[in-house]
Design a protein around this motif. Structure first.
Motif, PDB file in Angstrom:
ATOM      1  N   TRP A  12      49.662 -66.425 -43.361  1.00  0.00           N
ATOM      2  CA  TRP A  12      48.310 -66.847 -43.720  1.00  0.00           C
ATOM      3  C   TRP A  12      47.808 -65.891 -44.806  1.00  0.00           C
ATOM      4  N   TYR A  13      47.264 -66.520 -45.862  1.00  0.00           N
ATOM      5  CA  TYR A  13      46.653 -65.770 -46.950  1.00  0.00           C
ATOM      6  C   TYR A  13      45.191 -66.192 -47.078  1.00  0.00           C
ATOM      7  N   LEU A  26      46.826 -62.080 -44.918  1.00  0.00           N
ATOM      8  CA  LEU A  26      46.068 -61.850 -43.687  1.00  0.00           C
ATOM      9  C   LEU A  26      46.986 -61.413 -42.555  1.00  0.00           C
ATOM     10  N   LEU A  27      48.064 -62.172 -42.375  1.00  0.00           N
ATOM     11  CA  LEU A  27      49.013 -61.869 -41.311  1.00  0.00           C
ATOM     12  C   LEU A  27      50.280 -62.679 -41.533  1.00  0.00           C
ATOM     13  N   ASN A  41      40.920 -57.956 -40.711  1.00  0.00           N
ATOM     14  CA  ASN A  41      39.580 -58.561 -40.594  1.00  0.00           C
ATOM     15  C   ASN A  41      39.362 -59.312 -39.285  1.00  0.00           C
ATOM     16  N   GLY A  42      40.090 -58.960 -38.231  1.00  0.00           N
ATOM     17  CA  GLY A  42      39.885 -59.559 -36.915  1.00  0.00           C
ATOM     18  C   GLY A  42      40.549 -60.903 -36.701  1.00  0.00           C
ATOM     19  N   LYS A  72      39.605 -66.577 -35.241  1.00  0.00           N
ATOM     20  CA  LYS A  72      38.813 -65.353 -35.222  1.00  0.00           C
ATOM     21  C   LYS A  72      37.673 -65.606 -34.242  1.00  0.00           C
ATOM     22  N   PRO A  73      37.462 -64.721 -33.281  1.00  0.00           N
ATOM     23  CA  PRO A  73      36.477 -64.996 -32.221  1.00  0.00           C
ATOM     24  C   PRO A  73      35.057 -65.176 -32.731  1.00  0.00           C
ATOM     25  N   SER A  74      34.675 -64.432 -33.769  1.00  0.00           N
ATOM     26  CA  SER A  74      33.286 -64.425 -34.207  1.00  0.00           C
ATOM     27  C   SER A  74      33.238 -64.370 -35.735  1.00  0.00           C
ATOM     28  N   ALA A  75      32.770 -65.437 -36.339  1.00  0.00           N
ATOM     29  CA  ALA A  75      32.744 -65.520 -37.801  1.00  0.00           C
ATOM     30  C   ALA A  75      31.658 -64.632 -38.392  1.00  0.00           C
TER      31      ALA A  75
END
Lengths: 114, 114
Positions: B35-36, B47-48, B61-62, B78-81
């Motif tokens: 993922w970018y 990202l990962l 960045n979570g 991501k749990p919380s944007a």
């Protein structure tokens, strides 16, 4: 700091003109890539090179040319044969062994037609 | 040939809400998945990635993503944007054993609202 630089940030092309986009990396990566990005179409591979003095066509090579005379450099020429060159161009590099194929990207060059 | 499908070209979430960006791939062999993230007029930032081992991958960045072979999926969560998460996100696949080429999805633009 290691990284990939692209220049210029913006480039304007006149009708019938060839223009060259620069890409330089100091990550000691063997492989380098050129992508074209159009809105809603993601990234499309133009050319790639896994070693100096060798390169292969990607999915949309028509109207483009490249050279790989040095490990650090992979310039892209947009020729007059490319009839729709307006796009965002991204250069990337990766290790060919190890690194699991992770590509690292430059900041991009936006090409516009006058 | 491998391919990547990103469901939803635009996703909008409220600040503090869960982010879920979907990615499905096709591959005849276990893939490497990435993922970018791309901010406006910039290059792509990793990202990962999933290569082998643990199927739940944590990134910067979570963000995290889970490789599900049975579903051929690699969804990003991501749990919380946060407002700063607003960007375009690209999923990519590289088949093992090939040149370090990536196939990208068409991208998902994430909007974060107050």
């Amino acid at each position: 700091d290691g990284g990939i630089t692209q220049s210029p940030k913006y480039l304007f092309r006149k009708e019938g003109q060839n223009v060259t986009l620069s890409c330089e990396q100091n990550l000691n990566h063997d492989a380098m890539y050129w992508y074209r990005q159009d809105p809603g179409q993601g990234l499309r591979l133009i050319y790639y090179s896994q070693i100096v003095n060798d390169f292969q066509k990607g999915d949309i090579a028509e109207g483009y040319s490249v050279s790989r005379e040095k490990k650090e450099s992979f310039p892209l020429t947009v020729t007059s044969a490319q009839k729709n060159p307006t796009a965002f161009y991204l250069c990337a590099s990766s290790q060919t062994s190890g690194g699991r194929g992770t590509q690292y990207f430059g900041p991009g060059t936006r090409l516009l037609v006058l | 040939a491998q391919s990547v499908t990103q469901l939803g070209s635009h996703v909008s979430v409220s600040e503090g809400a869960l982010v879920l960006l979907r990615c499905n791939y096709s591959s005849s062999v276990p893939p490497y998945l990435f993922w970018y993230v791309q901010y406006p007029n910039q290059g792509l930032q990793l990202l990962l990635k999933y290569t082998t081992g643990a199927t739940l991958v944590k990134g910067i960045n979570g963000f995290e993503a889970e490789f599900k072979k049975s579903e051929t999926s690699f969804h990003l969560t991501k749990p919380s944007a946060h407002m700063s998460d607003a960007a375009e996100y690209f999923c990519a696949v590289r088949n093992t054993g090939t040149a370090s080429k990536l196939t990208f999805g068409t991208g998902t633009r994430l909007q974060v609202t107050l």
